[in-house]
Design a protein around this motif. Structure first.
Motif, PDB file in Angstrom:
ATOM      1  N   PRO A   1       0.810  -1.230   0.000  1.00  0.00           N
ATOM      2  CA  PRO A   1       0.000   0.000   0.000  1.00  0.00           C
ATOM      3  C   PRO A   1       0.837   1.272   0.000  1.00  0.00           C
ATOM      4  O   PRO A   1       0.538   2.226  -0.718  1.00  0.00           O
ATOM      5  CB  PRO A   1      -0.833  -0.132   1.279  1.00  0.00           C
ATOM      6  N   VAL A   2       1.909   1.281   0.806  1.00  0.00           N
ATOM      7  CA  VAL A   2       2.780   2.458   0.847  1.00  0.00           C
ATOM      8  C   VAL A   2       3.485   2.655  -0.488  1.00  0.00           C
ATOM      9  O   VAL A   2       3.568   3.771  -1.021  1.00  0.00           O
ATOM     10  CB  VAL A   2       3.811   2.314   1.995  1.00  0.00           C
ATOM     11  N   PHE A   3       3.994   1.571  -1.051  1.00  0.00           N
ATOM     12  CA  PHE A   3       4.707   1.659  -2.319  1.00  0.00           C
ATOM     13  C   PHE A   3       3.803   2.167  -3.442  1.00  0.00           C
ATOM     14  O   PHE A   3       4.190   3.048  -4.221  1.00  0.00           O
ATOM     15  CB  PHE A   3       5.277   0.288  -2.685  1.00  0.00           C
ATOM     16  N   LEU A   4       2.593   1.645  -3.531  1.00  0.00           N
ATOM     17  CA  LEU A   4       1.699   2.018  -4.625  1.00  0.00           C
ATOM     18  C   LEU A   4       1.278   3.482  -4.544  1.00  0.00           C
ATOM     19  O   LEU A   4       1.174   4.170  -5.567  1.00  0.00           O
ATOM     20  CB  LEU A   4       0.456   1.122  -4.628  1.00  0.00           C
ATOM     21  N   THR A   5       1.032   3.982  -3.339  1.00  0.00           N
ATOM     22  CA  THR A   5       0.564   5.364  -3.199  1.00  0.00           C
ATOM     23  C   THR A   5       1.705   6.378  -3.160  1.00  0.00           C
ATOM     24  O   THR A   5       1.599   7.458  -3.730  1.00  0.00           O
ATOM     25  CB  THR A   5      -0.281   5.501  -1.915  1.00  0.00           C
ATOM     26  N   ARG A   6       2.814   6.033  -2.521  1.00  0.00           N
ATOM     27  CA  ARG A   6       3.913   6.984  -2.372  1.00  0.00           C
ATOM     28  C   ARG A   6       4.896   6.934  -3.530  1.00  0.00           C
ATOM     29  O   ARG A   6       5.249   7.970  -4.115  1.00  0.00           O
ATOM     30  CB  ARG A   6       4.657   6.718  -1.059  1.00  0.00           C
ATOM     31  N   ASP A   7       5.336   5.736  -3.893  1.00  0.00           N
ATOM     32  CA  ASP A   7       6.387   5.611  -4.897  1.00  0.00           C
ATOM     33  C   ASP A   7       5.842   5.534  -6.321  1.00  0.00           C
ATOM     34  O   ASP A   7       6.412   6.123  -7.239  1.00  0.00           O
ATOM     35  CB  ASP A   7       7.253   4.383  -4.607  1.00  0.00           C
ATOM     36  N   ALA A   8       4.758   4.782  -6.495  1.00  0.00           N
ATOM     37  CA  ALA A   8       4.170   4.665  -7.842  1.00  0.00           C
ATOM     38  C   ALA A   8       3.158   5.765  -8.122  1.00  0.00           C
ATOM     39  O   ALA A   8       2.655   5.865  -9.253  1.00  0.00           O
ATOM     40  CB  ALA A   8       3.520   3.292  -8.007  1.00  0.00           C
ATOM     41  N   ASP A   9       2.824   6.595  -7.111  1.00  0.00           N
ATOM     42  CA  ASP A   9       1.917   7.740  -7.261  1.00  0.00           C
ATOM     43  C   ASP A   9       0.557   7.321  -7.832  1.00  0.00           C
ATOM     44  O   ASP A   9       0.013   7.953  -8.735  1.00  0.00           O
ATOM     45  CB  ASP A   9       2.556   8.803  -8.161  1.00  0.00           C
ATOM     46  N   LEU A  10       0.012   6.255  -7.270  1.00  0.00           N
ATOM     47  CA  LEU A  10      -1.295   5.761  -7.688  1.00  0.00           C
ATOM     48  C   LEU A  10      -2.340   6.120  -6.634  1.00  0.00           C
ATOM     49  O   LEU A  10      -2.000   6.393  -5.472  1.00  0.00           O
ATOM     50  CB  LEU A  10      -1.246   4.246  -7.884  1.00  0.00           C
ATOM     51  N   PRO A  11      -3.635   6.114  -6.993  1.00  0.00           N
ATOM     52  CA  PRO A  11      -4.682   6.439  -6.011  1.00  0.00           C
ATOM     53  C   PRO A  11      -4.677   5.469  -4.838  1.00  0.00           C
ATOM     54  O   PRO A  11      -4.289   4.300  -4.966  1.00  0.00           O
ATOM     55  CB  PRO A  11      -5.977   6.311  -6.829  1.00  0.00           C
ATOM     56  N   ASP A  12      -5.151   5.942  -3.679  1.00  0.00           N
ATOM     57  CA  ASP A  12      -5.176   5.103  -2.488  1.00  0.00           C
ATOM     58  C   ASP A  12      -6.008   3.841  -2.701  1.00  0.00           C
ATOM     59  O   ASP A  12      -5.731   2.801  -2.109  1.00  0.00           O
ATOM     60  CB  ASP A  12      -5.752   5.897  -1.303  1.00  0.00           C
ATOM     61  N   ALA A  13      -7.016   3.928  -3.547  1.00  0.00           N
ATOM     62  CA  ALA A  13      -7.905   2.790  -3.762  1.00  0.00           C
ATOM     63  C   ALA A  13      -7.203   1.610  -4.421  1.00  0.00           C
ATOM     64  O   ALA A  13      -7.689   0.470  -4.336  1.00  0.00           O
ATOM     65  CB  ALA A  13      -9.100   3.212  -4.613  1.00  0.00           C
ATOM     66  N   MET A  14      -6.066   1.837  -5.079  1.00  0.00           N
ATOM     67  CA  MET A  14      -5.394   0.746  -5.791  1.00  0.00           C
ATOM     68  C   MET A  14      -4.948  -0.361  -4.841  1.00  0.00           C
ATOM     69  O   MET A  14      -4.972  -1.542  -5.198  1.00  0.00           O
ATOM     70  CB  MET A  14      -4.187   1.274  -6.555  1.00  0.00           C
ATOM     71  N   ALA A  15      -4.551   0.013  -3.619  1.00  0.00           N
ATOM     72  CA  ALA A  15      -4.128  -1.011  -2.658  1.00  0.00           C
ATOM     73  C   ALA A  15      -5.286  -1.947  -2.344  1.00  0.00           C
ATOM     74  O   ALA A  15      -5.115  -3.175  -2.282  1.00  0.00           O
ATOM     75  CB  ALA A  15      -3.613  -0.350  -1.386  1.00  0.00           C
ATOM     76  N   GLY A  16      -6.483  -1.382  -2.169  1.00  0.00           N
ATOM     77  CA  GLY A  16      -7.650  -2.207  -1.911  1.00  0.00           C
ATOM     78  C   GLY A  16      -8.028  -3.068  -3.103  1.00  0.00           C
ATOM     79  O   GLY A  16      -8.443  -4.221  -2.952  1.00  0.00           O
ATOM     80  N   ILE A  17      -7.871  -2.513  -4.311  1.00  0.00           N
ATOM     81  CA  ILE A  17      -8.186  -3.274  -5.522  1.00  0.00           C
ATOM     82  C   ILE A  17      -7.234  -4.445  -5.681  1.00  0.00           C
ATOM     83  O   ILE A  17      -7.641  -5.565  -6.021  1.00  0.00           O
ATOM     84  CB  ILE A  17      -8.145  -2.349  -6.756  1.00  0.00           C
ATOM     85  N   VAL A  18      -5.947  -4.207  -5.441  1.00  0.00           N
ATOM     86  CA  VAL A  18      -4.954  -5.280  -5.541  1.00  0.00           C
ATOM     87  C   VAL A  18      -5.269  -6.386  -4.529  1.00  0.00           C
ATOM     88  O   VAL A  18      -5.206  -7.586  -4.843  1.00  0.00           O
ATOM     89  CB  VAL A  18      -3.531  -4.729  -5.310  1.00  0.00           C
ATOM     90  N   PHE A  19      -5.636  -5.981  -3.295  1.00  0.00           N
ATOM     91  CA  PHE A  19      -5.994  -6.972  -2.280  1.00  0.00           C
ATOM     92  C   PHE A  19      -7.224  -7.773  -2.711  1.00  0.00           C
ATOM     93  O   PHE A  19      -7.283  -9.000  -2.527  1.00  0.00           O
ATOM     94  CB  PHE A  19      -6.265  -6.283  -0.943  1.00  0.00           C
ATOM     95  N   ALA A  20      -8.222  -7.084  -3.298  1.00  0.00           N
ATOM     96  CA  ALA A  20      -9.437  -7.769  -3.741  1.00  0.00           C
ATOM     97  C   ALA A  20      -9.139  -8.753  -4.862  1.00  0.00           C
ATOM     98  O   ALA A  20      -9.674  -9.870  -4.884  1.00  0.00           O
ATOM     99  CB  ALA A  20     -10.468  -6.744  -4.192  1.00  0.00           C
TER     100      ALA A  20
END
Length: 406
Positions: free
Chosen positions: A232-251
């Motif tokens: 979640p930290v990598f996707l939002t901070r380093d890859a500059d993706l929306p916060d929702a992407m972490a939840g989508i990846v988990f789903a």
């Protein structure tokens, strides 16, 4: 071949699913859940949960002894019942000592459930039938976790009363699971335990092959914990993706594991367990290498790439988990299965205890450092599994209990 009856299978599957739903409700809400019910500060809660986790680690050897003396069914039932009582008491744990006591009970019961459940599967079936039950358990665990997370979101919509509803739902879920496990019929030959298991933990520690297997699992476990802690930290901070992407990846991960767990396990059963698990670590490493390149992408391309890499990551989990868990359960001799599986569970527990600190340091160090370290850890673990697969089996004298003298 030892095969469970149809009622035993149905009750086990139902209990496993209800148990997983309870975990799905609790795990995503842990800090908020405890904060709203007890009124303790987040710092105090974090410290208390860490202390409880360490206490649960220290209790694992005793859990192994209890399983060997009383059977996996009784220990798994007791762990579920303890969690039911603990969650029912959480709303009354308004003082810090009371909170620590309840948190310790939850942690011990949660970590005791895994070896107890696996030992129960070992008592219910053997051979290919045991592998099928393990595969069903993994799929139900992921499906139930996803369903429980949705239930938790619905409870949060109720406002402050939702946390009390969650506590009651958790107590009810684990009590129901305990009642289902109690009603699982076992053959008399599977419930008898030797009066005194030969060797105890000395035999486990002297088993070089199982030590390698446990250490490999400790290293590979960081690949699993990365999804919840680092991704979640990598996707939002380093890859500059929306916060929702972490939840989508988990789903995506949860849905694929729940839906494909049993079919993939059947395919992997055709390969030697050590080789199959090692193949999964190679796929894990490939996904970690791909994650390292995601910050160079942007826009729609980045979103598509994340989903594609998430599928590769999930493929690694599917390929590795089935043969790895089967290898751990099948490699444990019947009369010491509790001690062996509790030792194996310690590798998971220790990994999850250290992962927040180690992965946090790697996240601060940089992008490529995180994914390089994770790829190296899982590949080393895979190499150990390959070596373990080629190692000779334990002598028969270590697999069978020594008859007690008159």
């Amino acid at each position: 071949m030892n095969r469970p009856s149809a009622p035993a299978r149905r009750r086990f599957i139902a209990a496993s699913f209800v148990d997983a739903v309870g975990n799905g409700i609790y795990v995503p809400l842990t800090m908020l859940f405890v904060h709203h019910l007890t009124g303790q500060s987040l710092t105090a809660i974090g410290t208390g949960l860490t202390v409880a986790g360490l206490g649960a680690l220290a209790a694992m050897p005793a859990v192994g002894v209890l399983i060997d003396r009383h059977g996996g069914k009784r220990v798994y039932t007791g762990a579920l019942a303890l969690r039911a009582v603990a969650f029912a008491l959480y709303p009354f744990a308004t003082t810090y000592p009371a909170f620590l006591a309840v948190a310790l009970a939850v942690a011990v019961a949660m970590w005791a459930s895994a070896p107890g459940q696996q030992s129960l599967i070992g008592d219910m079936a053997d051979g290919a039938e045991r592998d099928r039950l393990l595969a069903w358990n993994r799929s139900l665990r992921n499906g139930g976790m996803g369903f429980g997370a949705l239930a938790a979101a619905a409870m949060l919509a109720l406002g402050s009363g939702g946390y009390l509803a969650a506590a009651l739902a958790l107590a009810g879920a684990f009590a129901t699971a305990a009642l289902l496990v109690v009603r699982i019929p076992l053959r008399a030959t599977n419930t008898r335990r030797p009066v005194q298991a030969d060797g105890g933990y000395r035999t486990v520690l002297a088993d070089r092959r199982y030590r390698r297997l446990t250490f490999a699992n400790f290293l590979i476990g960081f690949g699993y914990t990365a999804q919840a802690i680092a991704m979640p930290v990598f996707l939002t901070r380093d890859a500059d993706l929306p916060d929702a992407m972490a939840g989508i990846v988990f789903a995506v991960n949860t849905a694929l594991v729940a839906g494909l767990g049993v079919p993939v396990a059947r395919l992997m059963a055709r390969i030697r367990r050590g080789r199959g698990a090692a193949l999964g670590t190679a796929v894990f490493a490939l996904s970690f290498a791909a994650f390292a390149f995601l910050p160079a992408l942007d826009g729609t391309t980045a979103v598509i790439a994340v989903l594609a890499v998430a599928v590769v990551y999930t493929a690694g989990e599917l390929i590795h988990s089935a043969p790895a868990e089967s290898l751990a359960v099948h490699s444990a001799p019947d009369h010491l299965r509790g001690r062996y599986l509790s030792t194996y569970q310690l590798s998971w527990s220790l990994c999850r205890t250290l992962a927040p600190m180690l992965l946090g340091l790697l996240l601060d160090a940089g992008t490529w450092q995180l994914w390089t370290a994770l790829a190296a850890a899982v590949l080393i673990g895979g190499a150990i599994l390959l070596h373990t697969d080629r190692s000779p089996a334990r002598p028969a004298t270590q697999r069978e209990p020594v008859p007690a003298t008159a």
